[in-house]
Design a protein around this motif. Structure first.
Motif, PDB file in Angstrom:
ATOM      1  N   TYR A  31      11.435   6.780   4.630  1.00 55.10           N
ATOM      2  CA  TYR A  31      13.017   5.759   4.694  1.00 55.10           C
ATOM      3  C   TYR A  31      12.502   4.725   6.021  1.00 55.10           C
ATOM      4  O   TYR A  31      13.580   3.778   5.997  1.00 55.10           O
ATOM      5  N   LEU A  32      12.229   4.879   6.820  1.00 55.70           N
ATOM      6  CA  LEU A  32      11.977   3.956   8.278  1.00 55.70           C
ATOM      7  C   LEU A  32      11.382   2.883   7.689  1.00 55.70           C
ATOM      8  O   LEU A  32      11.988   1.232   7.867  1.00 55.70           O
ATOM      9  N   TYR A  33      10.180   2.429   6.812  1.00 56.10           N
ATOM     10  CA  TYR A  33       9.041   2.125   6.382  1.00 56.10           C
ATOM     11  C   TYR A  33      10.840   1.078   5.306  1.00 56.10           C
ATOM     12  O   TYR A  33      10.885  -0.587   5.324  1.00 56.10           O
ATOM     13  N   VAL A  34      10.703   1.299   4.271  1.00 57.53           N
ATOM     14  CA  VAL A  34      11.388   1.326   3.275  1.00 57.53           C
ATOM     15  C   VAL A  34      12.931   0.378   3.769  1.00 57.53           C
ATOM     16  O   VAL A  34      13.224  -0.530   3.501  1.00 57.53           O
ATOM     17  N   LYS A  35      13.544   0.748   4.840  1.00 57.03           N
ATOM     18  CA  LYS A  35      14.959   0.234   6.025  1.00 57.03           C
ATOM     19  C   LYS A  35      14.247  -0.966   6.441  1.00 57.03           C
ATOM     20  O   LYS A  35      14.579  -1.975   6.517  1.00 57.03           O
ATOM     21  N   SER A  36      13.230  -0.650   6.899  1.00 53.94           N
ATOM     22  CA  SER A  36      12.022  -1.962   8.134  1.00 53.94           C
ATOM     23  C   SER A  36      12.318  -3.267   6.700  1.00 53.94           C
ATOM     24  O   SER A  36      12.321  -4.000   7.056  1.00 53.94           O
ATOM     25  N   TYR A  37      11.473  -2.780   5.638  1.00 55.79           N
ATOM     26  CA  TYR A  37      10.699  -3.847   4.432  1.00 55.79           C
ATOM     27  C   TYR A  37      12.002  -4.572   4.420  1.00 55.79           C
ATOM     28  O   TYR A  37      11.837  -5.718   3.778  1.00 55.79           O
ATOM     29  N   GLN A  38      12.953  -4.216   4.097  1.00 55.10           N
ATOM     30  CA  GLN A  38      14.460  -4.633   3.352  1.00 55.10           C
ATOM     31  C   GLN A  38      14.583  -6.020   4.226  1.00 55.10           C
ATOM     32  O   GLN A  38      15.857  -6.415   3.770  1.00 55.10           O
ATOM     33  N   ASN A  94      18.359 -10.619  15.036  1.00 53.32           N
ATOM     34  CA  ASN A  94      17.625 -10.382  14.692  1.00 53.32           C
ATOM     35  C   ASN A  94      17.599  -9.218  14.266  1.00 53.32           C
ATOM     36  O   ASN A  94      17.425  -7.969  14.087  1.00 53.32           O
ATOM     37  N   TYR A  95      16.888  -8.858  12.294  1.00 58.30           N
ATOM     38  CA  TYR A  95      16.973  -8.313  12.025  1.00 58.30           C
ATOM     39  C   TYR A  95      15.634  -7.461  11.549  1.00 58.30           C
ATOM     40  O   TYR A  95      15.605  -5.952  11.220  1.00 58.30           O
ATOM     41  N   ASP A  96      14.813  -7.063  12.688  1.00 59.10           N
ATOM     42  CA  ASP A  96      13.727  -7.372  12.402  1.00 59.10           C
ATOM     43  C   ASP A  96      13.318  -6.063  12.719  1.00 59.10           C
ATOM     44  O   ASP A  96      14.039  -5.162  14.039  1.00 59.10           O
ATOM     45  N   LEU A  97      13.409  -4.695  12.223  1.00 57.67           N
ATOM     46  CA  LEU A  97      12.961  -3.271  12.570  1.00 57.67           C
ATOM     47  C   LEU A  97      11.347  -2.378  13.168  1.00 57.67           C
ATOM     48  O   LEU A  97      10.890  -2.954  12.026  1.00 57.67           O
ATOM     49  N   LYS A  98      10.655  -2.197  13.540  1.00 55.02           N
ATOM     50  CA  LYS A  98       9.508  -2.315  14.323  1.00 55.02           C
ATOM     51  C   LYS A  98       9.260  -0.844  13.764  1.00 55.02           C
ATOM     52  O   LYS A  98       9.887   0.523  13.801  1.00 55.02           O
TER      53      LYS A  98
END
Length: 204
Positions: A31-38, A94-98
């Motif tokens: 979930y966290l990765y997909v959220k960050s990717y999108q 900034n939409y980047d999510l680490k």
């Protein structure tokens, strides 16, 4: 869980058990990765003008008193048509999510394990269409009997790329392009044996 090993005709030959490190992973990593990717795909180009940025408004619209209505100081106010936008969107956000490297690996392993559970994870010695013809790539895809498929090749060659590029339900990528988002997007994944061995080696 096991991945399905295919022969050169892309027919089931045997099964290969997944390493234990692929099981028992929390789905929240995916979930966290997909959220960050999108979030990283967002163009972030929307920008509106505030009342300080729109033109006009130099003269007071009407007298402070005597009109019987509310007072107004400038036509640039958000209450007027053509005025500035109150609380509008700006392109400085900034939409980047680490996401940590470890979480990225866990997300990919979870996605592949989920595919293996459904019998949708395939391993083959080589994905190659030397002719470069779409009909030959289509034959490979049809042999899988899947609705759509992600093909993961160790090194992408031009002929194979040309053969797969016009198949709407199939997507061919190189090993370094494989990520949890793509693995979770497609209903089945076909991986070359060399790529799979690298994945298992990194997972240990």
């Amino acid at each position: 869980m096991s991945a399905i090993v295919l022969n050169e005709k892309f027919e089931k030959a045997s099964e290969l058990a997944l390493p234990e490190s692929f099981s028992g992973i929390n789905s929240h990593n995916l979930y966290l990765y997909v959220k960050s990717y999108q979030a990283a795909l967002r163009a972030n180009t929307a920008s509106t003008k505030t009342r300080s940025e729109v033109s006009g408004g130099g003269k007071k619209p009407w007298a402070q008193k005597g009109k019987g209505g509310a007072r107004a100081g400038s036509r640039r106010s958000p209450v007027f048509v053509g005025g500035g936008q109150a609380f509008g969107s700006k392109n400085n956000r900034n939409y980047d999510l680490k996401v940590n490297k470890k979480q990225k690996k866990l997300a990919l392993k979870f996605a592949l394990d989920a595919l293996a559970t459904q019998g949708k994870l395939f391993i083959v010695d080589s994905i190659e269409v030397a002719s470069g013809k779409t009909k030959d790539a289509k034959a490979i895809f049809n042999a899988l009997g899947q609705r759509d498929a992600l093909f993961v090749k160790s090194i992408l060659d031009e002929q194979t790329f040309l053969a797969f590029r016009n198949i709407q339900s199939a997507y061919l990528i190189e090993e370094n392009e494989l990520n949890a988002f793509l693995a979770a997007t497609y209903r089945s994944v076909v991986i070359e044996k060399a790529v799979w061995e690298n994945l298992v080696r990194e997972a240990e």
